[in-house]
Scaffold this motif. Structure first.
Motif, short mmCIF file in Angstrom:
data_model
loop_
_atom_site.label_atom_id
_atom_site.label_comp_id
_atom_site.label_asym_id
_atom_site.label_seq_id
_atom_site.Cartn_x
_atom_site.Cartn_y
_atom_site.Cartn_z
N SER A 178 0.06 -7.90 15.49
CA SER A 178 -0.91 -6.92 14.98
C SER A 178 -0.28 -6.09 13.87
O SER A 178 0.84 -5.63 13.98
CB SER A 178 -1.34 -6.02 16.13
N GLY A 179 -1.01 -5.95 12.77
CA GLY A 179 -0.52 -5.13 11.66
C GLY A 179 0.38 -5.87 10.70
O GLY A 179 1.04 -5.28 9.86
N CYS A 180 0.42 -7.24 10.81
CA CYS A 180 1.36 -7.98 9.98
C CYS A 180 0.78 -8.32 8.61
O CYS A 180 1.48 -8.81 7.74
CB CYS A 180 1.80 -9.26 10.68
N GLY A 181 -0.52 -8.10 8.41
CA GLY A 181 -1.08 -8.37 7.09
C GLY A 181 -2.11 -9.48 7.05
O GLY A 181 -2.48 -9.94 5.98
N LYS A 182 -2.62 -9.88 8.20
CA LYS A 182 -3.60 -10.96 8.22
C LYS A 182 -4.89 -10.54 7.51
O LYS A 182 -5.40 -11.26 6.65
CB LYS A 182 -3.93 -11.35 9.68
N SER A 183 -5.39 -9.38 7.88
CA SER A 183 -6.64 -8.93 7.24
C SER A 183 -6.41 -8.70 5.76
O SER A 183 -7.30 -8.93 4.93
CB SER A 183 -7.15 -7.66 7.91
N THR A 184 -5.22 -8.22 5.40
CA THR A 184 -4.91 -8.02 4.00
C THR A 184 -4.97 -9.35 3.25
O THR A 184 -5.55 -9.44 2.16
CB THR A 184 -3.51 -7.40 3.86
N PHE B 223 4.11 5.44 11.55
CA PHE B 223 2.74 5.49 11.05
C PHE B 223 2.04 6.80 11.38
O PHE B 223 0.85 6.93 11.20
CB PHE B 223 1.94 4.32 11.60
N PHE C 265 0.88 -1.17 0.00
CA PHE C 265 0.00 0.00 0.00
C PHE C 265 0.91 1.22 0.00
O PHE C 265 1.52 1.52 1.02
CB PHE C 265 -0.87 0.05 1.25
N HIS D 172 -6.23 -13.82 17.84
CA HIS D 172 -5.06 -13.44 18.62
C HIS D 172 -4.86 -14.35 19.81
O HIS D 172 -3.91 -14.20 20.56
CB HIS D 172 -5.21 -11.99 19.10
N GLN E 210 -13.18 -7.83 9.88
CA GLN E 210 -12.78 -7.57 11.26
C GLN E 210 -13.72 -6.58 11.94
O GLN E 210 -14.05 -6.75 13.11
CB GLN E 210 -11.34 -7.03 11.27
N GLN F 292 -6.07 3.45 6.79
CA GLN F 292 -4.87 2.76 6.33
C GLN F 292 -4.26 1.90 7.43
O GLN F 292 -3.14 1.42 7.30
CB GLN F 292 -3.83 3.78 5.87
N SER G 58 -4.43 -1.25 10.47
CA SER G 58 -5.05 -2.53 10.79
C SER G 58 -5.90 -2.36 12.04
O SER G 58 -5.82 -1.34 12.73
CB SER G 58 -3.98 -3.58 11.03
N GLY G 59 -6.75 -3.36 12.32
CA GLY G 59 -7.66 -3.27 13.46
C GLY G 59 -6.92 -3.02 14.77
O GLY G 59 -7.31 -2.16 15.56
N GLY G 60 -5.83 -3.75 14.98
CA GLY G 60 -5.07 -3.60 16.22
C GLY G 60 -4.41 -2.23 16.31
O GLY G 60 -4.31 -1.65 17.39
N ARG H 87 5.32 -7.53 9.76
CA ARG H 87 5.17 -6.87 8.47
C ARG H 87 6.53 -6.68 7.82
O ARG H 87 7.46 -6.26 8.49
CB ARG H 87 4.48 -5.52 8.68
N1 LIG Z 1 -6.00 0.46 2.63
C1 LIG Z 1 -4.76 0.53 3.15
N2 LIG Z 1 -3.96 1.57 2.84
C2 LIG Z 1 -2.72 1.66 3.33
N3 LIG Z 1 -2.19 0.78 4.19
C3 LIG Z 1 -2.94 -0.28 4.54
C4 LIG Z 1 -4.25 -0.46 4.05
N4 LIG Z 1 -4.76 -1.59 4.57
C5 LIG Z 1 -3.78 -2.10 5.36
N5 LIG Z 1 -2.69 -1.33 5.36
C6 LIG Z 1 -1.44 -1.58 6.07
O1 LIG Z 1 -1.10 -2.91 5.88
C7 LIG Z 1 -0.59 -3.48 7.06
C8 LIG Z 1 -1.30 -4.76 7.38
O2 LIG Z 1 -2.65 -4.48 7.72
P1 LIG Z 1 -3.69 -5.62 8.13
O3 LIG Z 1 -4.99 -4.96 8.38
O4 LIG Z 1 -3.65 -6.69 7.12
O5 LIG Z 1 -3.07 -6.14 9.50
P2 LIG Z 1 -3.59 -7.30 10.46
O6 LIG Z 1 -2.58 -8.36 10.43
O7 LIG Z 1 -4.98 -7.64 10.13
O8 LIG Z 1 -3.52 -6.56 11.88
P3 LIG Z 1 -4.53 -6.63 13.14
O9 LIG Z 1 -4.27 -7.87 13.84
O10 LIG Z 1 -4.12 -5.44 13.93
O11 LIG Z 1 -5.92 -6.52 12.59
C9 LIG Z 1 -0.72 -2.42 8.13
O12 LIG Z 1 0.56 -1.88 8.36
C10 LIG Z 1 -1.60 -1.37 7.55
O13 LIG Z 1 -1.16 -0.10 7.94
#
Ligand SMILES: Nc1ncnc2c1ncn2[C@@H]1O[C@H](COP(=O)(O)OP(=O)(O)OP(=O)(O)O)[C@@H](O)[C@H]1O
Ligand SMILES: Nc1ncnc2c1ncn2[C@@H]1O[C@H](COP(=O)(O)OP(=O)(O)OP(=O)(O)O)[C@@H](O)[C@H]1O
Ligand SMILES: [Mg+2]
Ligand SMILES: [Mg+2]
Lengths: 252, 287, 271, 313, 287
Positions: free
Chosen positions: B60-66, E148, B35, B214, B104, E155, E157-159, B232
């Motif tokens: 947290s923030g490692c990209g799981k939701s992505t 960040f 991104f 988690h 989420q 932009q 993540s949830g956490g 990440r």
């Molecule tokens: N639409 C977006 N634009 C820019 N950056 C993004 C976007 N979506 C996610 N990111 C970035 O991608 C990274 C991974 O996000 P993601 O939501 O996949 O994390 P996660 O593993 O689900 O975390 P959590 O457990 O906190 O939910 C984060 O650093 C986030 O800032």
């Protein structure tokens, strides 16, 4: 909900209070400063004039309202239709928006020679003018409403396999409703006014026609009587849409 | 699934790992996603076999939701990644409508009450509203939502909202389910009940499930396999097969196998979490 | 600053530049191309179908006529622009202000809002003479009419926007001890901003309409004057000239407002 | 010296065009200044009532609709006085096609006739009345801005001013294909384009009124002696006008301003007889509610203060 | 705090319970709250002593967030309830601006980036923006958000969103802090780090903390006292004093005292959760 149910009486009371204050000021000003009718007639005179010309005014109001309502309905359909088309086919946006803005930048009256030429001096030319004025407002409001949607909610709908139409119907339309209805509320007044103004440029009847003739006869009491009737009609129209709005948007 | 049935205590296989057969339902190879200047995923590699229950943990923030967004068809991975579903190579967008996905954040629609939010996916599929409602009403008690069918989202507690979102996902019956922290806002017992219920559903209908959490206990208790993600930019650091017998009883969490698995996983996660904090601090320092 | 970070930064900057420059250029080119195509279609259709000039004159005729008296159009354009801007700014500001006042003081809203509605039902033409009476042929008089057409939609949308603020967010701000003023500036207005801009875009068009109509109450310069003059001498070419100039002004102003909107309302909608 | 100039304004009945050339010429040549008046010329517009603006004091002088509107204003109690009449004869004509069904005014029956309800309707009614035709025997419709419906044949008879619409019609179809009906042929004359002031001005500043008339007359004389120059002056105020049309307009306006009694008595002459005839007509048809004091409404003393020689073009 | 320092293993005192001294910071008596036909709280009674760390657990939907809303001054309890803060009887609204409150949903403002969201409360207090930003920037690494600061909520993540919300609460320094599931969306390690950090802050500044969680381990690990709430309508079912020594090391979770406390609490919660499901099902049946 409860607020909407509980307060109308109070709201109406306050509205009436405001109207009474305004009328009192007006009456006081006109009488106190001995303003001649051609500057500002007193409200009481206007009401008397209104009563004496009630038959003509009611006829004219019916005529104007017909034009306004039909034009309004048409304008809403066109505005919503265009907005929905843009939402479904984004490529249309760059074609429709500049054109719509350009058309709307010219006062409706600017088109009157053309519109009167094309649609004649009767009811249809007024309807076209009202529809033009209304549809732009609706288009802008509706489009903004459709665009306001949460991107992740769209994603969710897509993940359920919803197509553009599904997203539109189940998500974007409900999201757009508050803005659309606000646009529709604003347009009510505009529809009546555009009908009146167009009538002033050439018509067989209607409040605008009455106003126009009254101005020529330097009969300002009648001018204001007609304006009062127009205001009352628009206010009722505005109130009706406002009422529908509260009914429909129960969740806000 | 074969790998998961190996006799011996949890073999720890470093990714990439190859499942010879059966044909995986979902296959991800060299998936990257950036991104702007943030690299969310980098070289991610994973397989999911049909009917498998895979849990995903990671900092947290490692990209799981992505990752989930990609598998749900909502984001395309960067060019070069390979995505295969049911044996066919495809674009992410082709998966739209083919997996049931619980995001989420609950994303309930404020103008729909509990039941109508729950039947959203069914409506999209074209089921008549009354039929869909009847179906949903039957499920309400299982989700602890009986009596709340007429409430609107702003009248619900955080956990109730989550349960409505979960129910909406369940009603959308697809072979592959993606659940992003579905039980995050639930108390221990409700959570336990939902877990058991989820396992029931899974075993009865043999749906394939990808599950972010988690809670390492939860990951082990539910999963056939646990994927631990790196900090990440995310990729799979560790694929831990959970060879505990099923059905699993709640007491299993105190069994030595369970505790050993938990230790392994916690170590891996801590290492990654540490990294993500350190890199974050390092970045701060360099500025 | 470390080397790699610096290069990656400048690389990123270069990348965005190399993306945005041709992007805006391409947009411009596309716009010009679109205009050119429209012009050719216009010109071609008139010639091809032999449309009589008093229904629709040739574009080239119109442009030539405009070029013959450029001063009139330039002066008219500038004058109308000034009126439009004043009307827009004052109408917009007043509209937002009244939206806030009505939002805050329910009693006032219930008393005055209906009067606002009524005020909007009075045709400009009916009180235009009054405005001339009080303000003469000044710029102010036209701006007042532009103002009159502008403020109402802004008030309605401001009110709507302020009312859609998430009560949970209000609660949060309150828990920080935020005063009403802070609540307004930091939460409610930003939330309402997208809605307000919808009205402002509408107002951009309406204020121009107001300025033009205002010029019909006895004025000497302005696009409205040109339009009126052309209308009543049935100089179709001049009518179209004035229409084109007004459309240019209107679309340009609208585009500016829309661009400002894109700058200010950059976040995507989310609850 | 500038300090002694008296501020005043003239409100026209319409936008700048050759119809008002004399005033613009006078202003351009400094005739008003020479008379000690700092005059602003304010154009009119649709829905602007000159009588109203003059009555309320917003403007000092007004070139208003005509005898009909002066009557109406006086009838409604607006304190204005007419100090001069510009168009001595009716400026309206009714136009039909030569090859069309309308040959005589009797043929108006059952036909579509469009007219303006700003005064021309009275002329039409007068002509019909003289011929014994009732207005409901024909379809009288409000006339819109464009002459196209007439040119296209959807309207049988159209109202035109000599100096504007008649020109437009002629630019679309040859003059000899047109049949015109002139009010004067039916014994009707409605003088139009009246100069008015407020009663207070007439009473308190008679010298100002006289000075204004002197300067204006000079301007008109110049305009008629140098029509090209006059059109130049007008077009400086309104550059987008069509020059040919303006020249045509000036010629026609000259004819209207110097017709009838003006031929002998000069421009802006108030023809008491014509005024009286019009008054009686309006009274008869209920356009005004009661007989008016014509002497109070039309004050010829100001125009008479200017030597006749200066009034003749 | 005195009660928490008793020598013997966790005395279990049924509510209502009286703290003779010191004067409690917050005192709640006979608090009821109904929303339309839903009774959220009924006869709730609780005290919080100055400097105490009280954790709250209970079944989902039992009224925990409602309780917090009342203490934060956002909702008035129904008539009849008694609310005392710093020894003085007061209305809920009087507490506005006097407690720092982290709501269950993050409620970040989409038009503010990370730093500006974090300094929101400081800005409201009137601190110059630059100064507030400098202060927030220094804290970013501790919250794993370094780098960040310029990102917008959509932009994150949830956490990460949750951490921004948490940071916003911390920057608003008040004697009483209300945290509604602050660590719900965090992975185990990030959570552990944040817990340790929270305890540090608490011990250094002796702030009073009320903390909602669904994680019983977390409730015990952090708290001086754990309040277990009954099923809806919520009241305090059990006040469990946690007499574990401080500072507490992570290993403590395996100590027998800890396990015993956990058992007691889990039993209480399960009983209540069960009730809430049964009542929900009963309600369904009765319709
Ligand atoms: N639409 C977006 N634009 C820019 N950056 C993004 C976007 N979506 C996610 N990111 C970035 O991608 C990274 C991974 O996000 P993601 O939501 O996949 O994390 P996660 O593993 O689900 O975390 P959590 O457990 O906190 O939910 C984060 O650093 C986030 O800032
Ligand atoms: N604004 C409201 N209107 C109507 N009902 C409400 C409202 N807010 C809360 N409730 C109801 O009050 C009850 C308690 O809600 P609350 O949010 O306090 O639960 P909670 O204990 O925080 O649950 P969770 O752990 O799931 O967040 C719920 O049944 C909910 O439906
Ligand atoms: Mg996530
Ligand atoms: Mg809660």
């Amino acid at each position: 909900m409860s607020r909407a149910l509980a307060s109308p009486s109070l709201a109406v009371q306050r509205g009436i209070l405001g109207a009474v204050l305004l009328i009192a000021c007006w009456e006081g000003l006109a009488r106190g400063l001995h303003l001649p009718a051609y500057v500002l007639p007193a409200v009481s005179d206007i009401l008397v004039g209104l009563w004496s010309k009630r038959a003509i005014l009611i006829d004219a109001a019916g005529y104007t309202l017909l034009e306004a309502l039909v034009g309004y309905g048409l304008g809403c359909l066109i505005g919503i239709g265009l907005a929905v088309a843009i939402a479904l086919v984004p490529a249309l946006r760059s074609a429709i928006m500049p054109l719509a803005t350009a058309i709307n930048s010219v006062p409706v009256v600017g088109y009157s020679p053309l519109i009167l030429l094309w649609f004649g001096i009767g009811v249809s030319s007024k309807i076209v003018m009202v529809a033009m004025a209304v549809s732009f407002t609706i288009l802008l409001s509706m489009l903004a409403g459709l665009d306001r949607v949460d991107r992740r909610a769209v994603d969710l709908m897509k993940s359920f396999g919803a197509g553009r139409f599904g997203v539109l119907w189940r998500l974007r339309l409900p999201t757009a409703l508050p803005l659309l209805l606000a646009g529709m509320r604003v347009s009510t007044v505009r529809s009546v006014i555009v009908a009146i103004v167009t009538e002033m440029l050439g018509a067989h009847g209607g409040l605008g026609w009455v106003i126009y003739q009254a101005v020529l006869q330097i009969d300002f009491v009648q001018v204001w009587s007609a304006i009062f009737v127009a205001s009352a009609a628009s206010l009722a129209f505005f109130g009706l849409i406002g009422f529908l709005e509260r009914k429909i948007l129960f969740w806000t | 699934m074969q790998a998961a049935r190996l006799p011996d205590p949890g073999p720890t296989i470093e990714a990439p790992q190859v499942h010879p057969k059966p044909e995986p339902l979902l296959e991800l190879r060299a998936i990257n996603k950036t991104f702007g200047s943030v690299a969310a995923l980098s070289g991610l590699q994973a397989n999911v076999a049909p009917g498998e229950f895979v849990t995903v943990v990671g900092p947290s923030g490692c990209g799981k939701s992505t990752l989930f967004n990609i598998v749900a068809g909502l984001e395309e991975p960067d060019a070069g990644g390979i995505l295969r579903f049911e044996g066919k190579s495809c674009h992410a967008a082709d998966l739209l409508g083919r997996v049931s996905f619980m995001p989420q954040r609950d994303l309930l629609f404020p103008w729909r009450n509990v039941v109508d939010n729950a039947i959203l996916a069914l409506e999209v599929e074209g089921m008549p509203r009354e039929q869909a409602r009847a179906k949903a009403l039957k499920m309400l008690p299982e989700f602890g939502l009986a009596g709340f069918e007429k409430q609107y989202p702003n009248q619900l507690s955080g956990g109730m909202r989550q349960r409505v979102a979960l129910m909406r996902t369940f009603l959308f019956e697809r072979d592959l389910m993606l659940l992003d922290e579905p039980f995050g806002a639930l108390d221990a017992l409700t959570r336990a009940m939902m877990q058991r219920w989820l396992l029931d559903v899974w075993q009865k209908y043999r749906r394939t499930i990808l599950f972010i959490t988690h809670d390492v206990d939860e990951a082990i208790f539910l999963g056939d396999r646990v994927l631990v993600m790196t900090a990440r930019p995310g990729s799979v650091k560790l694929e831990q097969i959970v060879d505990l017998p099923r059905p699993r009883r709640p007491e299993i969490v105190t069994s030595p196998e369970f505790v050993r698995l938990k230790r392994t996983l916690l170590d891996a996660i801590e290492e990654e979490s540490m990294k993500s904090f350190q890199s974050s601090i390092a970045q701060e320092k360099s500025q | 600053m470390s080397g790699p970070a610096a290069t990656s930064l400048s690389e990123a900057a270069a990348a965005t530049r190399s993306i945005t420059m041709p992007d805006s250029l391409r947009k411009l080119v596309r716009l010009l191309l679109g205009l050119a195509i429209a012009a050719v279609i216009w010109e071609g259709a008139v010639m091809l179908f032999g449309i009589r000039p008093y229904y629709l004159p040739r574009l080239s005729t119109i442009l030539l006529a405009m070029a013959a008296t450029p001063r009139a159009y330039v002066d008219g354009f500038l004058r109308t622009l000034a009126e439009t801007l004043i009307g827009f700014a004052s109408g917009g500001a007043f509209g937002v202000l009244m939206g806030i006042v009505f939002f805050r003081v329910r009693a006032l809203r219930e008393m005055i809002f209906p009067i606002f509605v009524v005020s909007q039902t009075i045709p400009v033409i009916a009180f235009g003479a009054l405005v001339v009476l009080w303000f003469g042929n000044t710029l102010l008089a036209k701006a007042i009419i532009a103002f009159y057409l502008t403020f109402f939609p802004v008030t309605v949308n401001t009110l709507l926007g302020l009312e859609t603020v998430d009560p949970k967010q209000v609660a949060l701000m309150r828990s920080f001890g935020a005063s009403n003023r802070q609540l307004l500036l930091r939460l409610q207005l930003p939330t309402a901003l997208p809605q307000i801009f919808v009205a402002l875009r509408l107002a951009a068009s309406l204020s121009l309409v107001g300025a033009i109509v205002g010029e019909w109450f006895g004025d000497t310069t302005g696009l409205g004057v040109l339009l009126l003059q052309a209308m009543f001498t049935e100089n179709v070419v001049a009518i179209w000239g004035a229409l084109l100039a007004a459309a240019l002004l209107g679309t340009g102003f609208y585009a500016v407002v829309a661009a400002v909107e894109q700058r200010l309302v950059f976040w995507s909608a989310e609850q | 010296p500038a300090a002694e100039l008296q501020k005043a304004s003239l409100r026209l009945k319409w936008l700048p065009q050759a119809q008002f050339a004399g005033f613009y010429v006078a202003a351009a040549k400094g005739y008003y200044k020479a008379e000690g008046i700092d005059l602003t010329i304010n154009p009119g517009g649709p829905n602007l009532l000159t009588e109203n603006l003059v009555a309320t004091g917003a403007d000092t002088f007004g070139l208003s609709g005509g005898t009909d509107s002066v009557f109406a204003a006086r009838d409604k109690g607006l304190p204005i006085v007419c100090i001069g009449v510009s168009h001595q004869i009716t400026p309206f004509i009714f136009v039909a096609r030569k090859d069309g069904p309308v040959k005589t005014i009797q043929d108006f029956k059952g036909k579509t006739v469009t007219t303006w309800f700003t005064g021309a309707n009275h002329v039409l009614n007068g002509m019909l009345a003289k011929e014994g035709i009732k207005p409901d025997e024909l379809k009288i419709q409000p006339q819109q801005v464009s002459v196209t419906p007439f040119v296209d044949g959807s309207v049988d008879v159209i109202t035109a001013t000599y100096y504007n619409e008649f020109y437009t019609i002629q630019s679309r179809m040859p003059k000899d294909s047109l049949k015109t009906f002139v009010a004067e042929d039916y014994g009707i004359t409605f003088p139009r384009d009246t100069l008015i002031v407020a009663e207070t001005t007439a009473k308190e500043k008679p010298e100002l009124v006289k000075a204004f008339l002197r300067a204006s007359l000079k301007g008109w004389k110049d305009a008629f002696s140098d029509p090209k120059g006059a059109v130049d002056t007008v077009m400086a105020a309104a550059p987008t006008l069509d020059r040919t049309q303006q020249e045509f307009m000036l010629t026609e306006v000259k004819r209207l301003m110097t017709a009838g009694a003006a031929a002998k008595n000069g421009m802006f002459w108030i023809d008491a007889d014509a005024v009286k005839t019009a008054h009686d007509f309006f009274l008869k048809y209920g356009v005004i509610s009661k007989p008016l004091d014509l002497a109070a409404a039309y004050d010829a003393s100001f125009i008479q203060s200017v030597p006749v020689a200066d009034r003749l073009p």
